[in-house]
Design a protein around this motif. Structure first.
Motif, PDB file in Angstrom:
ATOM      1  N   ASN A 190      67.897 -33.623 -53.285  1.00 50.36           N
ATOM      2  CA  ASN A 190      67.424 -32.196 -52.995  1.00 50.36           C
ATOM      3  C   ASN A 190      67.954 -31.995 -51.706  1.00 50.36           C
ATOM      4  OD1 ASN A 190      66.133 -33.922 -51.485  1.00 50.36           O
ATOM      5  ND2 ASN A 190      64.060 -34.052 -51.883  1.00 50.36           N
ATOM      6  N   THR A 191      68.867 -32.145 -51.110  1.00 45.30           N
ATOM      7  CA  THR A 191      69.562 -32.106 -49.960  1.00 45.30           C
ATOM      8  C   THR A 191      71.228 -31.972 -49.650  1.00 45.30           C
ATOM      9  OG1 THR A 191      67.690 -32.743 -48.956  1.00 45.30           O
ATOM     10  CG2 THR A 191      68.945 -32.407 -47.110  1.00 45.30           C
ATOM     11  N   LEU A 192      71.295 -31.150 -49.041  1.00 49.09           N
ATOM     12  CA  LEU A 192      72.773 -31.394 -48.974  1.00 49.09           C
ATOM     13  C   LEU A 192      72.705 -31.823 -46.744  1.00 49.09           C
ATOM     14  CD1 LEU A 192      75.402 -30.404 -49.170  1.00 49.09           C
ATOM     15  CD2 LEU A 192      75.659 -28.477 -47.459  1.00 49.09           C
ATOM     16  N   TYR A 193      73.947 -32.976 -47.717  1.00 46.61           N
ATOM     17  CA  TYR A 193      73.987 -33.409 -45.937  1.00 46.61           C
ATOM     18  C   TYR A 193      75.445 -33.932 -45.481  1.00 46.61           C
ATOM     19  CZ  TYR A 193      73.239 -37.623 -42.805  1.00 46.61           C
ATOM     20  OH  TYR A 193      72.775 -38.435 -41.789  1.00 46.61           O
ATOM     21  N   LEU A 194      75.676 -32.875 -43.819  1.00 44.97           N
ATOM     22  CA  LEU A 194      77.234 -32.824 -43.289  1.00 44.97           C
ATOM     23  C   LEU A 194      76.876 -34.053 -42.294  1.00 44.97           C
ATOM     24  CD1 LEU A 194      75.514 -29.963 -44.595  1.00 44.97           C
ATOM     25  CD2 LEU A 194      78.625 -29.745 -44.367  1.00 44.97           C
ATOM     26  N   ARG A 195      78.063 -34.264 -41.185  1.00 44.88           N
ATOM     27  CA  ARG A 195      78.416 -34.760 -40.113  1.00 44.88           C
ATOM     28  C   ARG A 195      79.139 -34.522 -39.906  1.00 44.88           C
ATOM     29  NH1 ARG A 195      81.025 -39.523 -37.455  1.00 44.88           N
ATOM     30  NH2 ARG A 195      79.433 -39.702 -35.675  1.00 44.88           N
ATOM     31  N   VAL A 196      79.581 -33.462 -38.331  1.00 50.15           N
ATOM     32  CA  VAL A 196      79.842 -32.222 -38.223  1.00 50.15           C
ATOM     33  C   VAL A 196      80.352 -32.251 -36.798  1.00 50.15           C
ATOM     34  CG1 VAL A 196      79.412 -30.522 -39.487  1.00 50.15           C
ATOM     35  CG2 VAL A 196      78.791 -30.237 -38.493  1.00 50.15           C
ATOM     36  N   ARG A 197      81.296 -31.751 -36.124  1.00 46.24           N
ATOM     37  CA  ARG A 197      81.196 -31.344 -34.810  1.00 46.24           C
ATOM     38  C   ARG A 197      81.645 -29.865 -34.103  1.00 46.24           C
ATOM     39  NH1 ARG A 197      83.146 -36.081 -30.953  1.00 46.24           N
ATOM     40  NH2 ARG A 197      85.301 -35.939 -32.686  1.00 46.24           N
ATOM     41  N   GLY A 198      81.231 -28.732 -34.009  1.00 44.52           N
ATOM     42  CA  GLY A 198      81.455 -27.691 -33.683  1.00 44.52           C
ATOM     43  C   GLY A 198      81.547 -26.843 -32.466  1.00 44.52           C
TER      44      GLY A 198
END
Length: 327
Positions: free
Chosen positions: A206-214
């Protein structure tokens, strides 16, 4: 004879440097690259042991690099066979078809069904090598005459993907386009045997999960469904991802119920829930009208089940806008 020599040179490149391509619908990996490159290879001068060629990468022609190939003299070249190239490509597709049939009986991705149903989290895309970058394409307003540039490469220590470039909102001087200024990164549609389209099934999450650095810019996360079955072209579901900048990684969690329905960049009045069993691709778009450089570093993209999130759909519909939902 010159044409035959180019033909054999192309066959040599095909055997040693295969690249994926979708230009040929059924013979679309090694053979497609063989078809496209064999007639473009310049003749190798006698006595030279190397030559250079320019190859188009996954950045859709925005930047190119030179690859040095060790080409031996004509007397030392190995024997090539056009028929063998076709046979090897067909056999590869049949092997993939066999794997699909076996996985259908064993379970999704060759795992037992009960393991898949009990899975709470899943990494769909991660970036640990060039083969992971090959699953993505980048594009910008250059295709309509704009000035924005976007590139994709591996990050430090090959542990992430770095999307960077320059955004320009200057409109093309073609007398037609009045707006410009966007860059995007889009995942390729997965392909099965004989280039058959595949889709992702995220119905148990039920959830989209991302690990990012912007760098502090806002991005639009876009999800497309299977356009051949349930949607028309240019229809997608979108939501916002706000990066905070700085040297630290951030974890972004976006419930699928928050994604809103849009068409050609405009939010539709009638909203529909995202069908999670027919996902074809995901993308990231920057169009904040702030000219200048940008970057987005991505560690992985995945999905998971959040037991605390019980919302099914975040948007309301009225009987006037969508009467089918109120029958």
């Amino acid at each position: 004879m010159a044409w035959v020599h180019r033909f054999l040179n192309g066959a040599y490149i095909f055997r040693h440097y295969p690249k994926p391509s979708a230009s040929c619908p059924f013979l679309g990996t090694r053979f497609a690259y063989y078809c496209s490159s064999s007639l473009q290879k310049p003749e190798a001068a006698p006595g030279k042991t190397s030559c250079q060629r320019n190859s188009e990468g996954d950045l859709q022609g925005h930047h190119q690099k030179e690859v040095v190939l060790d080409i031996t003299s004509p007397e030392e070249k190995p024997e090539v066979s056009f028929d063998k190239a076709i046979k090897d490509e067909i056999m590869d597709h049949f092997r993939r078809l066999k794997d699909d049939i076996v996985n259908h009986w064993i379970g999704p991705e060759g795992r037992p069904l009960h393991e898949v149903l009990l899975e709470q989290a899943k990494v769909v895309w991660q970036f640990r090598g060039k083969e992971d970058l090959d699953k993505w394409v980048v594009t910008s307003d250059k295709i309509i005459g704009g000035r924005s540039e976007v590139f994709l490469k591996m990050g430090k220590n090959n542990q992430s993907a770095l999307l960077y470039g320059t955004l320009s909102s200057e409109a093309p001087k073609d007398g037609e386009s009045g707006r410009s200024g966007y860059c995007a990164m889009i995942s390729r549609i997965p392909r099965g045997p004989f280039e058959r389209k595949r889709s992702y099934d995220w119905s148990q999450f039920n959830t989209l999960y991302l690990r990012v650095r912007g760098d502090g810019r806002p991005w639009m996360v876009n999800i497309r469904g299977d356009t051949d079955l349930i949607q028309r072209k240019n229809q997608m579901y979108s939501y916002f991802m706000f990066t905070r900048g700085g040297p630290y990684w951030q974890e972004v969690k976006i419930p699928f119920s928050k994604f809103f329905f849009s068409n050609q960049g405009r939010i539709r009045d009638a909203q529909y829930p995202l069908l999670l069993d027919k996902i074809s691709s995901i993308g990231f778009t920057l169009a904040d009208k702030v000219d200048g450089p940008f970057f987005l570093e991505i560690d992985f993209i995945g999905v998971f089940t959040d037991p605390a999130h019980t919302e099914e759909f975040a948007y309301e519909n009225s009987p006037e806008l969508n009467p089918r939902l109120f029958k």
